[in-house]
Enzyme design. Structure first.
Site, mmCIF file in Angstrom:
data_model
loop_
_atom_site.group_PDB
_atom_site.id
_atom_site.type_symbol
_atom_site.label_atom_id
_atom_site.label_comp_id
_atom_site.label_asym_id
_atom_site.label_seq_id
_atom_site.Cartn_x
_atom_site.Cartn_y
_atom_site.Cartn_z
ATOM 1 N N GLY A 70 -7.106 20.753 76.958
ATOM 2 C CA GLY A 70 -5.640 20.740 77.091
ATOM 3 C C GLY A 70 -4.998 19.638 76.270
ATOM 4 C CB ILE A 72 0.011 17.935 71.432
ATOM 5 C CG1 ILE A 72 1.084 17.860 72.538
ATOM 6 C CG2 ILE A 72 0.619 18.301 70.085
ATOM 7 C CD1 ILE A 72 1.815 19.154 72.828
ATOM 8 C CB SER A 73 -4.010 21.741 69.535
ATOM 9 O OG SER A 73 -3.078 22.763 69.230
ATOM 10 C CB SER A 109 -9.399 16.707 66.294
ATOM 11 O OG SER A 109 -9.020 17.281 65.072
ATOM 12 C CG ASN A 110 -11.038 18.183 61.432
ATOM 13 O OD1 ASN A 110 -10.310 17.905 60.484
ATOM 14 N ND2 ASN A 110 -10.810 19.238 62.204
ATOM 15 C CE1 TYR A 134 -4.604 17.225 68.091
ATOM 16 C CE2 TYR A 134 -5.250 17.454 65.788
ATOM 17 C CZ TYR A 134 -5.463 17.736 67.123
ATOM 18 O OH TYR A 134 -6.519 18.523 67.493
ATOM 19 N NE ARG A 172 -9.689 20.784 56.487
ATOM 20 C CZ ARG A 172 -9.502 21.210 57.737
ATOM 21 N NH1 ARG A 172 -9.123 22.459 57.984
ATOM 22 N NH2 ARG A 172 -9.703 20.399 58.757
HETATM 23 P P1 NAI Z 1 -3.987 25.174 71.703
HETATM 24 O O1 NAI Z 1 -2.752 24.431 71.305
HETATM 25 O O2 NAI Z 1 -4.042 26.619 71.425
HETATM 26 O O3 NAI Z 1 -4.281 24.926 73.248
HETATM 27 C C1 NAI Z 1 -3.958 23.730 73.908
HETATM 28 C C2 NAI Z 1 -3.478 24.068 75.298
HETATM 29 O O4 NAI Z 1 -3.076 22.845 75.931
HETATM 30 C C3 NAI Z 1 -2.261 25.011 75.297
HETATM 31 O O5 NAI Z 1 -2.528 26.175 76.051
HETATM 32 C C4 NAI Z 1 -1.145 24.184 75.911
HETATM 33 O O6 NAI Z 1 -0.278 24.932 76.748
HETATM 34 C C5 NAI Z 1 -1.929 23.127 76.711
HETATM 35 N N1 NAI Z 1 -1.120 21.930 76.903
HETATM 36 C C6 NAI Z 1 -0.280 21.327 76.012
HETATM 37 N N2 NAI Z 1 0.360 20.305 76.589
HETATM 38 C C7 NAI Z 1 -0.064 20.255 77.876
HETATM 39 C C8 NAI Z 1 0.244 19.424 78.976
HETATM 40 N N3 NAI Z 1 1.155 18.418 78.881
HETATM 41 N N4 NAI Z 1 -0.382 19.664 80.136
HETATM 42 C C9 NAI Z 1 -1.281 20.660 80.260
HETATM 43 N N5 NAI Z 1 -1.617 21.496 79.262
HETATM 44 C C10 NAI Z 1 -1.007 21.285 78.074
HETATM 45 O O7 NAI Z 1 -5.206 24.418 70.986
HETATM 46 P P2 NAI Z 1 -6.688 24.965 70.744
HETATM 47 O O8 NAI Z 1 -6.820 25.372 69.348
HETATM 48 O O9 NAI Z 1 -7.044 25.910 71.814
HETATM 49 O O10 NAI Z 1 -7.530 23.620 70.911
HETATM 50 C C11 NAI Z 1 -8.009 23.204 72.155
HETATM 51 C C12 NAI Z 1 -8.360 21.725 72.079
HETATM 52 O O11 NAI Z 1 -9.340 21.503 71.083
HETATM 53 C C13 NAI Z 1 -7.178 20.827 71.738
HETATM 54 O O12 NAI Z 1 -7.293 19.619 72.470
HETATM 55 C C14 NAI Z 1 -7.344 20.561 70.269
HETATM 56 O O13 NAI Z 1 -6.790 19.302 69.900
HETATM 57 C C15 NAI Z 1 -8.857 20.566 70.139
HETATM 58 N N6 NAI Z 1 -9.295 20.971 68.807
HETATM 59 C C16 NAI Z 1 -9.253 22.299 68.481
HETATM 60 C C17 NAI Z 1 -9.675 22.719 67.251
HETATM 61 C C18 NAI Z 1 -9.734 24.152 66.894
HETATM 62 O O14 NAI Z 1 -10.257 24.471 65.822
HETATM 63 N N7 NAI Z 1 -9.252 25.063 67.722
HETATM 64 C C19 NAI Z 1 -10.132 21.738 66.238
HETATM 65 C C20 NAI Z 1 -10.117 20.373 66.705
HETATM 66 C C21 NAI Z 1 -9.737 20.023 67.954
HETATM 67 C C1 15L Z 2 -7.442 20.747 64.809
HETATM 68 O O1 15L Z 2 -7.587 19.652 65.330
HETATM 69 C C2 15L Z 2 -6.472 21.722 65.327
HETATM 70 O O2 15L Z 2 -6.354 21.642 66.727
HETATM 71 C C3 15L Z 2 -6.772 23.164 64.947
HETATM 72 O O3 15L Z 2 -5.586 23.923 65.150
HETATM 73 C C4 15L Z 2 -7.292 23.340 63.529
HETATM 74 O O4 15L Z 2 -6.234 23.284 62.622
HETATM 75 C C5 15L Z 2 -8.359 22.312 63.194
HETATM 76 O O5 15L Z 2 -8.092 21.009 63.646
HETATM 77 C C6 15L Z 2 -8.673 22.231 61.689
HETATM 78 O O6 15L Z 2 -8.690 21.130 61.156
HETATM 79 O O7 15L Z 2 -8.929 23.278 61.096
#
Ligand code: NAI
Ligand code: 15L
Length: 265
Positions: A70, A72-73, A109-110, A134, A172
């Protein structure tokens, strides 16, 4: 285990992984700040703003393990990052401390190291080089987790995820991609290993062009099997190859490096 907590369960990665966690725990407690949809038999849902301490206390109570996705991503206004990724992390670790210190997987995260160049090969000890607010918030999360480990013995896997999605979307991501299967296998290793500690784990598949060295975590027994290389022809055909002097071809953080500092309203 009896109860596994998954935060960020309504997000991209949470939605993809949610259904795959069934074998890990009797009950998967899924949580987000937004609605979570229909529940499977093994799921229970709790809406929670990570910035709300009392809610996070209720959320963590009775959980044996936590997958913390959970927050900001992507790059955003500092106030939003501060609530979810800074205050939210503090709330989570304080709640964990008061509730038996369940093992935590922290989705770092990267973008903690986004200013390294794509021709550099990194181990877990490189100085942080975040590419935006972030990325800085993920550095904070890693430091917070490390402090709770040293002070209290709270175990956390600091997973510096590259790009975890169904398939890589650009050149990338041929280096940064992690498949959902490999992430699931990593999750299983993190929660099954007898002693975890507080390691940095680079979250990428066995990609030919990867930039990160995971040899320090061989004790986890995690052997990623996918390789983004099989998507190269598809990406070459669909996405223009960036010029060598473009930011997305120079820095590991790719487009995040070009993000501005977003102004508050
Ligand atoms: P996403 O943005 O789709 O999901 C994040 C979730 O956190 C959302 O459903 C959002 O509603 C919730 N959220 C935001 N603020 C909140 C709050 N104040 N309280 C409770 N929930 C809250 O992001 P994604 O892609 O699913 O990533 C998940 C995690 O993995 C994140 O922490 C992100 O930083 C990390 N990450 C993801 C990557 C990826 O490739 N998907 C790469 C690097 C890190
Ligand atoms: C992240 O940290 C982001 O949450 C995800 O949305 C992707 O953009 C990922 O890194 C990335 O670097 O590809």
């Amino acid at each position: 285990m009896k109860r596994l907590l998954l935060t960020g369960a309504a997000g991209g990665l949470g939605s993809a992984m949610r259904g795959r966690l069934k074998g890990l725990a009797e009950i998967v407690r899924i949580s987000d700040i937004v609605e979570l949809g229909n529940l499977a038999a093994h799921e229970e849902a709790m809406l929670c703003d990570l910035g709300d301490r009392a809610s996070v206390d209720r959320l963590v109570k009775d959980c044996d393990a936590i997958i913390h996705l959970g927050g900001i991503s992507v790059e955003d206004k500092f106030s939003k990052i501060m609530n979810a990724n800074l205050l939210g992390l503090y709330n989570l670790y304080e709640a964990a401390r008061e509730n038996g210190m369940p093992r935590i997987l922290f989705a770092s995260s990267n973008h903690t190291i986004g200013y390294y160049r794509q021709d550099e090969y990194l181990d877990q000890d490189v100085p942080l080089k975040p590419d935006g607010l972030y990325g800085v918030s993920k550095c904070f999360g890693e430091a917070l987790a490390r402090m709770y480990f040293e002070k209290f013995g709270q175990e956390t896997a600091l997973v510096r995820i590259g790009s975890c999605m169904e398939k890589p979307k650009n050149h990338r991501m041929l280096a940064t991609w992690m498949s959902h299967d490999d992430f699931l296998a990593m999750i299983e290793c993190i929660f099954r290993v007898p002693r975890l500690g507080c390691p940095v784990i680079w979250g990428c598949s066995n990609n030919d062009t990867r930039w990160w060295d995971n040899s320090h975590v061989s004790y986890l027994g995690w052997h990623p099997k996918d390789n983004a290389e099989r998507f190269r022809a598809e990406i070459d055909a669909a996405v223009p190859r960036p010029k060598p002097d473009e930011v997305v071809a120079i820095y590991q953080g790719g487009p995040f490096v070009s993000d501005p500092i977003f102004a508050e309203d």
